[in-house]
Design an enzyme around this catalytic site. Structure first.
Site, PDB file in Angstrom:
ATOM      1  CD  GLU A 157      72.342 122.592  51.846  1.00  0.00           C
ATOM      2  OE1 GLU A 157      72.650 123.565  51.139  1.00  0.00           O
ATOM      3  OE2 GLU A 157      72.166 122.688  53.072  1.00  0.00           O
ATOM      4  CD  GLU A 184      74.988 122.188  55.956  1.00  0.00           C
ATOM      5  OE1 GLU A 184      74.392 123.285  55.851  1.00  0.00           O
ATOM      6  OE2 GLU A 184      75.653 121.681  55.041  1.00  0.00           O
TER       7      GLU A 184
HETATM    8  O1  IFM Z   1      76.884 127.574  54.436  1.00  0.00           O
HETATM    9  C1  IFM Z   1      75.823 126.816  53.932  1.00  0.00           C
HETATM   10  C2  IFM Z   1      76.278 125.417  53.613  1.00  0.00           C
HETATM   11  O2  IFM Z   1      77.341 125.393  52.735  1.00  0.00           O
HETATM   12  C3  IFM Z   1      75.147 124.634  52.999  1.00  0.00           C
HETATM   13  N1  IFM Z   1      73.975 124.698  53.817  1.00  0.00           N
HETATM   14  C4  IFM Z   1      73.545 126.002  54.283  1.00  0.00           C
HETATM   15  C5  IFM Z   1      74.697 126.741  54.926  1.00  0.00           C
HETATM   16  C6  IFM Z   1      74.240 128.124  55.416  1.00  0.00           C
HETATM   17  O3  IFM Z   1      73.760 128.878  54.366  1.00  0.00           O
END
Ligand code: IFM
Length: 472
Positions: free
Chosen positions: A177, A372
């Protein structure tokens, strides 16, 4: 991740995934490891930020988190019990290079040796992220990602980590990200290092992407053919009701999605984004000859992080600076979420994931992995159990959404739940629980939640129920 035949059988009760679909869960070093002061680890920007009064919820810090640094064998055992085929985790750069350059700390590398060996011993494939936000503080003292030099330091760290673990780890992700690193870190300042400088945030975005490309080039040179290199992006899935929202949606899509997708795809930075942000000053002056070729170095798959859709409209004043995470944007109003929301206040919309995957299939042309996806809800342990119906529904609905995309021909190779464990949720500290496994931070007792048990059943069946939330 090997090629899959998206031959997804739609049965009466079960929606089956392709036979070699990769099932996993994800974490990140600073969020779970704890042990921030041991074995020569240097400070990271998150240690500094967490120590800054008011920066993180109730002054929470990276200690003890889940104390995974010491408890990893039991955590890997838990992964095996859940039937995970893969585990996505990140390396802490300041454990490996305490000041982000030069000297390598062997005890840091040795921790990841132990973790990788434990995973492989249980038949779990390690998927390594090189950078999930814990920049060595010494590099930030030198400008952090605002400084072009950090891209070169990152590539060196990536290459040495890959050299060391590459005999056992085949799956490598450069950045997690980069949008968050650039814009939450250097524009809104709600994440470390807490800088508020929108022009510098765009320069940081370029340096992050340059670091990605340089790392890919170095790793590709030293990688055996079966190694796969990737990047993970958090895409903005824009929910639009009518044409009056299209221009605002275009602007946000530009700054969150196309700013990264276009250079990765060899198309350079999108012209409209450069124009929309020109009022901040010419950040593209940091783009040197050859940089865009470096950034476009071929990768093998793209990681997709998806949680929630974004709703925007044209602001009444086209020159009004947008708030929130986009201080570099004008004329966009961010609208509140609609309908069901998570405990974090994020709108729940599984449809947004199907649509996003279809769009990426068209625009990216690479295999996709859901790296994710998850939801935060305030869980309670009762009689040794966590019955998280809301998170279980979120999980199953989003898995159906992934299945729908695959059935429509999108090349999705795997799904990683965020997160394996409840953990340090950045500026929200420990107030938000995303885990499929509950962590009692006082006792460090782990309790598999109902959502975790459901994921284990899904993995066992390689299928989600067509209706309802229980597997037959
Ligand atoms: O916890 C975070 C992660 O580190 C990066 N993506 C989003 C998740 C939830 O906010």
């Amino acid at each position: 991740m090997t090629t899959t035949d998206p031959d997804t059988e739609v049965g009466r009760d079960l929606l089956r995934f392709p036979p070699d679909f990769l099932w996993g869960a994800a974490t990140a070093s600073f969020q779970i490891e704890g042990a921030t002061g041991v074995d020569g680890r240097g400070p990271s920007i998150w240690d500094t930020f967490a120590a800054t009064p008011g920066a993180v919820h109730e002054g929470h810090t990276g200690d003890p988190a889940c104390d995974h640094y010491h408890r990893y064998p039991a955590d890997v055992e838990l992964m095996a019990e859940l039937g995970l085929g893969a585990y996505r985790f990140s390396l802490a750069w300041p454990r490996i290079q305490p000041v982000g350059a030069g000297r390598v700390e062997p005890r840091g590398l040795a921790f990841y040796d132990r973790l990788v060996d434990e995973l492989l011993g249980r038949g779990i494939q390690p998927v390594v992220t090189l950078y999930h936000w814990d920049l060595p503080q010494a590099l930030e003292d030198n400008g952090g990602w605002r400084n072009r030099d950090t891209a070169y330091r990152f590539a060196e760290y990536a290459a040495l980590s890959h050299e060391h673990l590459g005999d056992r780890v085949r799956q490598w992700t450069t950045l997690n990200e980069p949008w968050c690193s650039a814009f939450l870190g250097y524009a809104s300042g709600i994440h470390a290092p807490g800088v508020v400088d929108p022009k510098a945030s765009l320069e940081a975005a370029h340096h992050l992407m340059l670091g990605h490309g340089l790392a890919v080039q170095l790793m590709r040179d030293q990688a055996p053919d079966d190694h796969e290199l990737s990047i993970v992006l958090n895409f903005c899935a824009l929910a639009v009701d009518d044409d009056s929202q299209l221009d605002a949606a275009r602007k946000v899509d530009g700054l969150q999605n196309r700013l990264f997708l276009d250079p990765l795809g060899g198309r350079g930075y999108p012209r409209d984004v450069v124009e929309d942000t020109a009022w901040l000053g010419d950040w593209t002056a940091v783009v040197r000859d050859g940089d865009l070729d470096v950034i476009a170095a071929p990768i093998d798959w793209m990681g997709v992080n998806y949680y929630s859709p974004t709703r925007v409209a044209a602001a009444a004043d086209p020159l009004a600076v947008s708030g929130g995470p986009f201080p570099g944007l004008r004329g966009v109003e961010f609208l509140p979420p609609r309908g069901e929301v998570t405990g974090f206040g994020w709108e729940v919309d599984a449809r947004g994931l199907t649509d996003l995957l279809a769009r990426l299939q068209r625009d990216v042309g690479l295999p996709l992995v859901i790296t994710e996806n998850g939801s935060a809800f305030p869980d309670v342990v009762r009689d040794g159990e966590v019955v998280d119906e809301d998170r279980t529904r979120y999980l199953v609905d989003h898995l159906r959404a992934v299945h729908e995309a695959i059935a429509a021909g999108v090349d999705v190779r795997g799904y990683f739940a965020w997160s394996l464990l409840d953990n340090f949720e950045w500026a929200a500290g420990y107030s938000q629980r995303f885990g499929i496994v509950h962590v009692d931070y006082d006792t460090q007792v782990r309790t598999v939640k109902r959502s975790g048990r459901t994921l284990a059943e899904v993995i066992g069946a390689n299928a989600v129920p067509a209706t309802g939330y229980d597997l037959p």
